[in-house]
Design a protein around this motif. Structure first.
Motif, PDB file in Angstrom:
ATOM      1  N   ARG A  30       0.841  -1.197   0.000  1.00 48.02           N
ATOM      2  CA  ARG A  30       0.000   0.000   0.000  1.00 48.02           C
ATOM      3  C   ARG A  30       0.873   1.242   0.000  1.00 48.02           C
ATOM      4  N   SER A  31       0.406   2.248  -0.705  1.00 47.57           N
ATOM      5  CA  SER A  31       1.139   3.505  -0.749  1.00 47.57           C
ATOM      6  C   SER A  31       0.149   4.651  -0.612  1.00 47.57           C
ATOM      7  N   ALA A  32       0.678   5.809  -0.387  1.00 45.82           N
ATOM      8  CA  ALA A  32      -0.173   6.979  -0.207  1.00 45.82           C
ATOM      9  C   ALA A  32      -0.814   7.345  -1.540  1.00 45.82           C
ATOM     10  N   HIS A  33      -2.006   7.940  -1.471  1.00 52.02           N
ATOM     11  CA  HIS A  33      -2.716   8.367  -2.669  1.00 52.02           C
ATOM     12  C   HIS A  33      -2.252   9.769  -3.055  1.00 52.02           C
ATOM     13  N   VAL A  34      -1.162   9.848  -3.775  1.00 55.40           N
ATOM     14  CA  VAL A  34      -0.617  11.122  -4.234  1.00 55.40           C
ATOM     15  C   VAL A  34      -0.317  11.016  -5.711  1.00 55.40           C
ATOM     16  N   THR A  35      -0.111  12.161  -6.329  1.00 52.46           N
ATOM     17  CA  THR A  35       0.220  12.137  -7.748  1.00 52.46           C
ATOM     18  C   THR A  35       1.630  11.593  -7.924  1.00 52.46           C
ATOM     19  N   PRO A  36       1.870  10.899  -9.006  1.00 51.49           N
ATOM     20  CA  PRO A  36       3.209  10.348  -9.217  1.00 51.49           C
ATOM     21  C   PRO A  36       4.211  11.464  -9.473  1.00 51.49           C
TER      22      PRO A  36
END
Length: 132
Positions: A30-36
């Motif tokens: 799982r990773s944070a929901h941010v723009t790449p």
């Protein structure tokens, strides 16, 4: 009306005593929901350098004004030998005092590059004139 309930006697795989599930669920990290992150830009090209130009002399440049405009009328009044009072400039243009002073400072002084002198006459009125 009669209702009968029948029990299922079949054993499901989950209810078997020692049987384990053979497949595991696959989940990703799982990773944070941010723009790449965007890729770094390459080196930008610098614009071509212009050759230095000679400064124009403010006295040599004649300001272009339309005949009969307020700007032209004010220049005529300011170039008189005695100059022009603030009241005369206000009457000629129909402007308020702060507008006349702003025009003198911004347009005549800064944009046109003319030198203004300001003094008080015997009556205590402010007199503006263009000096050379």
């Amino acid at each position: 009306m009669t209702t009968t309930i029948t029990e299922a006697t079949e054993a499901t795989p989950a209810t078997k005593g020692s049987a384990k599930a053979t497949k595991k669920t696959k989940t990703g990290a799982r990773s944070a929901h941010v723009t790449p992150k965007q890729a770094k830009a390459t080196k930008k090209a610098t614009p071509a350098k212009k050759a230095p130009t000679a400064k124009k002399d403010a006295k040599a440049v004649k300001p272009a004004t339309r005949e009969g405009s307020r700007k032209a009328e004010m220049l005529v009044l300011l170039q008189r030998p005695g100059g022009a009072t603030l009241a005369e400039l206000m009457k000629t243009t129909g402007w308020q005092a702060h507008s006349v002073r702003g025009f003198l400072s911004g347009t005549i002084g800064k944009k046109m590059g003319l030198k203004l002198s300001s003094a008080k006459n015997e009556a205590g009125e402010r007199v503006y004139s263009i000096t050379k």
